[in-house]
Design an enzyme around this catalytic site. Structure first.
Site, short mmCIF file in Angstrom:
data_model
loop_
_atom_site.label_atom_id
_atom_site.label_comp_id
_atom_site.label_asym_id
_atom_site.label_seq_id
_atom_site.Cartn_x
_atom_site.Cartn_y
_atom_site.Cartn_z
N ASP A 1 41.16 23.05 110.55
CA ASP A 1 40.88 24.16 109.66
C ASP A 1 41.38 25.39 110.19
OD1 ASP A 1 38.87 25.02 111.40
OD2 ASP A 1 37.45 24.30 110.04
N PRO B 1 36.95 -2.47 101.66
CA PRO B 1 36.74 -1.02 101.02
C PRO B 1 35.35 -0.54 101.59
CG PRO B 1 36.09 -2.34 99.58
CD PRO B 1 36.93 -3.26 100.50
#
Length: 139
Positions: free
Chosen positions: A16, A58
């Site tokens: 970031d 998943p």
């Protein structure tokens, strides 16, 4: 139980504006680490689809504890293992170290899914094949 380790260098796009890894990027790394763990056991995601006729594995639950941040250029080691197999799910842990320090502990619950025989447009959990469990136990 089999444990797999992989070294990862933190890339510019992982960070970031404060130059620390943006936390969702770690979850992508953990997904790659789970795939690497299955490959190390001799059961790739491709095998899950082609050999066992499943759709995938998943993630249905995840969480992480963050202790030490990482920045662009740092090297981390991700150690992954399956802690427990259930009927159709399994629990994965990822321990991330940066040098000698424990940086992150992450936890996943994943489910094996296939097509629902009653309605092939739907997915349904599928029992973990004994052969897959045996591959992880050999490690």
């Amino acid at each position: 139980m089999l444990t797999n380790r992989r070294d990862v260098q933190i890339q510019w796009g992982d960070c970031d504006p404060a130059n620390i890894v943006y936390y969702p990027r770690y979850f992508a790394m953990f997904d790659d680490s789970t795939s690497s763990l299955f490959e190390a056991a001799g059961c790739s995601k491709r095998d899950i689809i082609n050999v066992y006729g499943l759709v995938g594995i998943p993630m249905v639950d995840t969480r992480a504890k963050f202790y030490v941040p990482s920045s662009y250029g740092d090297w981390i080691t991700i150690e992954s293992r399956i802690e427990k197999f259930n009927r159709s799910s399994f629990e994965v842990t990822h321990k991330v170290t940066k040098g000698e320090a424990l940086a992150i502990e992450a936890f996943e619950t994943r489910v094996l899914v296939g097509r629902d025989p009653a309605d092939p447009a739907r997915l349904k959990s599928t029992a973990v094949p004994a052969e897959i469990i045996e591959k992880f136990m050999r490690g």
